[in-house]
Enzyme design. Structure first.
Site, mmCIF file in Angstrom:
data_model
loop_
_atom_site.group_PDB
_atom_site.id
_atom_site.type_symbol
_atom_site.label_atom_id
_atom_site.label_comp_id
_atom_site.label_asym_id
_atom_site.label_seq_id
_atom_site.Cartn_x
_atom_site.Cartn_y
_atom_site.Cartn_z
ATOM 1 N N SER A 229 46.068 -75.385 -44.693
ATOM 2 C CA SER A 229 45.528 -73.817 -45.392
ATOM 3 C C SER A 229 46.815 -73.413 -46.168
ATOM 4 O O SER A 229 47.885 -73.372 -46.020
ATOM 5 C CB SER A 229 44.917 -73.320 -44.458
ATOM 6 N N LYS A 230 45.903 -72.683 -46.835
ATOM 7 C CA LYS A 230 46.457 -71.486 -47.827
ATOM 8 C C LYS A 230 47.633 -70.911 -46.646
ATOM 9 O O LYS A 230 48.920 -70.479 -46.934
ATOM 10 C CB LYS A 230 45.811 -70.835 -48.830
ATOM 11 N N ARG A 231 47.148 -70.131 -45.125
ATOM 12 C CA ARG A 231 48.187 -69.121 -44.911
ATOM 13 C C ARG A 231 49.143 -69.644 -44.094
ATOM 14 O O ARG A 231 50.152 -69.152 -43.787
ATOM 15 C CB ARG A 231 46.749 -69.493 -43.155
ATOM 16 N N GLY A 233 51.338 -71.662 -46.207
ATOM 17 C CA GLY A 233 52.042 -72.605 -47.371
ATOM 18 C C GLY A 233 51.198 -72.684 -48.545
ATOM 19 O O GLY A 233 50.158 -72.487 -48.855
#
Ligand code: GLU
Length: 454
Positions: A229-231, A233
């Site tokens: 997930s974006k969270r 990286g």
């Protein structure tokens, strides 16, 4: 058998690294079998469509060297590989399903009351409705090349919508029709689509079409084994490229996320990947996206690459950090120094910052700056550089070796203070290179500053 595969992204934003892996595996499979790779844009969910996303996807894929044999090369309103341009094809197939009682029209949300009604064409004129597919109640086995036979209890699956009130098909219907229409032999896609596959198999069955081979790729995971997930990286291919990861390195890294070459090699060119990639060696379990490994790999590619071939890329990234590149020959020298010790081009900027802006001194070496002998060195070097007309690295080397003989210092005792004065730290590039790049004026200014320090 003709091999035809496809990459079928939805234009909802940027190209995700997971999408790049799907595209890459399809590309490698197509190339090694002399087959065709199709790009198909699945934009049937108009509410999630993002302007410019199609062009952006195509651009990112091209930058990574993934070239398609068929499909759009840019967004266009008549390209038949973009699903929103194919509505009449889907409508014909919906009519077939309705006429054969494989699907039914619903006029409100209570779909159960419509399931057993027979098809009435007239009812569909001027009324708002959606169409659902009838899912039978039996058990169904889906064969996946990697996972083997997977059993699904169809009685647990609700009748899915296949045509929405806006008259756009849903993913399931458009995807199956297009795979058949585009003669797709192998469906290679992410594991998240596995639960949709029984619905697709029911559709194939109703249309009496031959099934493609299904290959579902393992999920990409964060190091803590949660879904990537974006969270934790970057996940967008563009972000990696903009930071100066080389497309070749990114492709090499991505290729190994779920595929095991069964040897100890880790560095593969695209041609080696085409040769050695084997669907049978794709793993079932999730693949961890390990940024440290990508950094290491990118560093290996940087070491090997000719500085000249990354000049323009480096220029863009250095200029983004507000460093102006005036002289290409000097810049190539800077690149050659930095690429040996950096993971990414962004790292290279960091490694070379003192070439562009006055550094502050590493406080650990404060005493060395204050040292009498250092001061003597600074003033002697200053005198010699001041009279030079043209700065050449070889000339600087000579000056420094003469200085060494004159005041009887060598090695660290000689280089550490000079480098500290010019670079802000005792480790860094060769002194000849520093002075060559800084030029006379900046060299004198930094020596003067060091001389006065204290
Ligand atoms: N449009 C789907 C996606 O966004 C395609 C899934 C498939 O390949 O069937 O990934």
């Amino acid at each position: 058998m003709n091999i035809n595969v496809r990459f079928a992204p939805s234009p909802t934003g940027y190209l995700h690294v997971g999408g790049l892996r799907t595209a890459l595996y399809n590309y490698l499979f197509a190339k090694q079998h002399k087959g065709n790779l199709v790009l198909r844009i699945e934009d049937t969910d108009q509410s999630r469509k993002v302007d410019g996303a199609i062009d952006n996807l195509i651009e990112s894929l091209n930058k990574c060297g993934i070239i398609f044999d068929k499909g759009p090369t840019e967004y266009s309103t008549d390209n038949l590989f973009i699903q929103s341009n194919r509505l009449s094809i889907y409508h014909e197939h919906v009519t077939y399903l309705l006429e054969n009682n494989y699907a039914y029209a619903c006029f409100d949300d209570d779909f159960l009351q419509y399931r057993d009604k027979s098809y009435n064409k007239e009812q569909l004129i001027d009324t708002s409705y959606h169409v659902r597919l009838k899912i039978p109640n039996n058990e169904l086995t889906v064969k996946d090349e990697i996972r083997g036979d997977i059993k699904f209890d169809l009685s647990l699956i609700d009748d899915p919508v296949i045509l929405k009130t806006d008259q756009f098909p849903t993913y399931h219907l458009a995807n199956v029709i297009d795979d058949h229409d585009m003669d797709i032999s192998h469906v290679i896609r992410g594991e998240e689509w596995l639960p949709s596959t029984p619905i697709h198999v029911v559709l194939y069955d109703y249309f009496q079409w031959e099934l493609p081979v299904f290959i579902h790729l393992p999920l990409l995971l964060n190091p803590d084994k949660s879904k990537l997930s974006k969270r934790q990286g970057h996940v967008s291919v563009d972000e990696f490229l903009n930071e100066g990861y080389l497309p070749e390195a990114l492709i090499n890294f991505i290729a190994l996320l779920g595929w095991n070459p069964k040897n100890n090699n880790e560095i593969f060119s695209i041609n080696e990947l085409i040769e050695q990639f084997n669907i049978k060696n794709i793993q079932k379990s999730g693949a961890v996206f390990d940024i440290n490994k990508l950094n290491w790999m990118n560093g290996e590619y940087l070491k090997d690459i000719q500085a000249e071939s990354i000049v323009s890329l480096c220029k863009i990234i250095f200029e983004k950090h507000n460093f102006t590149i005036e002289d290409n020959t000097d810049f190539i020298k800077i690149i050659n120094f930095a690429k040996q010790r950096s993971h990414t081009i962004a790292d290279m900027v960091e490694q070379t910052t003192p070439f562009f802006v006055d550094p502050s001194y590493n406080v650990e070496y404060r005493d060395l700056l204050l040292d009498k002998q250092s001061k003597r060195l600074f003033s002697l070097l200053l005198e010699q550089v001041a009279v030079l007309n043209n700065i050449e690295e070889s000339e600087i080397k000579e000056i420094i070796s003469n200085l060494s003989m004159e005041i009887h210092v060598k090695g660290k005792e000689l280089f550490f203070p000079i480098r500290l004065a010019l670079w802000g730290d005792v480790h860094g590039p060769d002194i000849g290179l520093i002075i060559k790049i800084l030029g006379k004026e900046k060299t004198l200014a930094r020596l003067n500053k060091a001389l006065k320090y204290g």
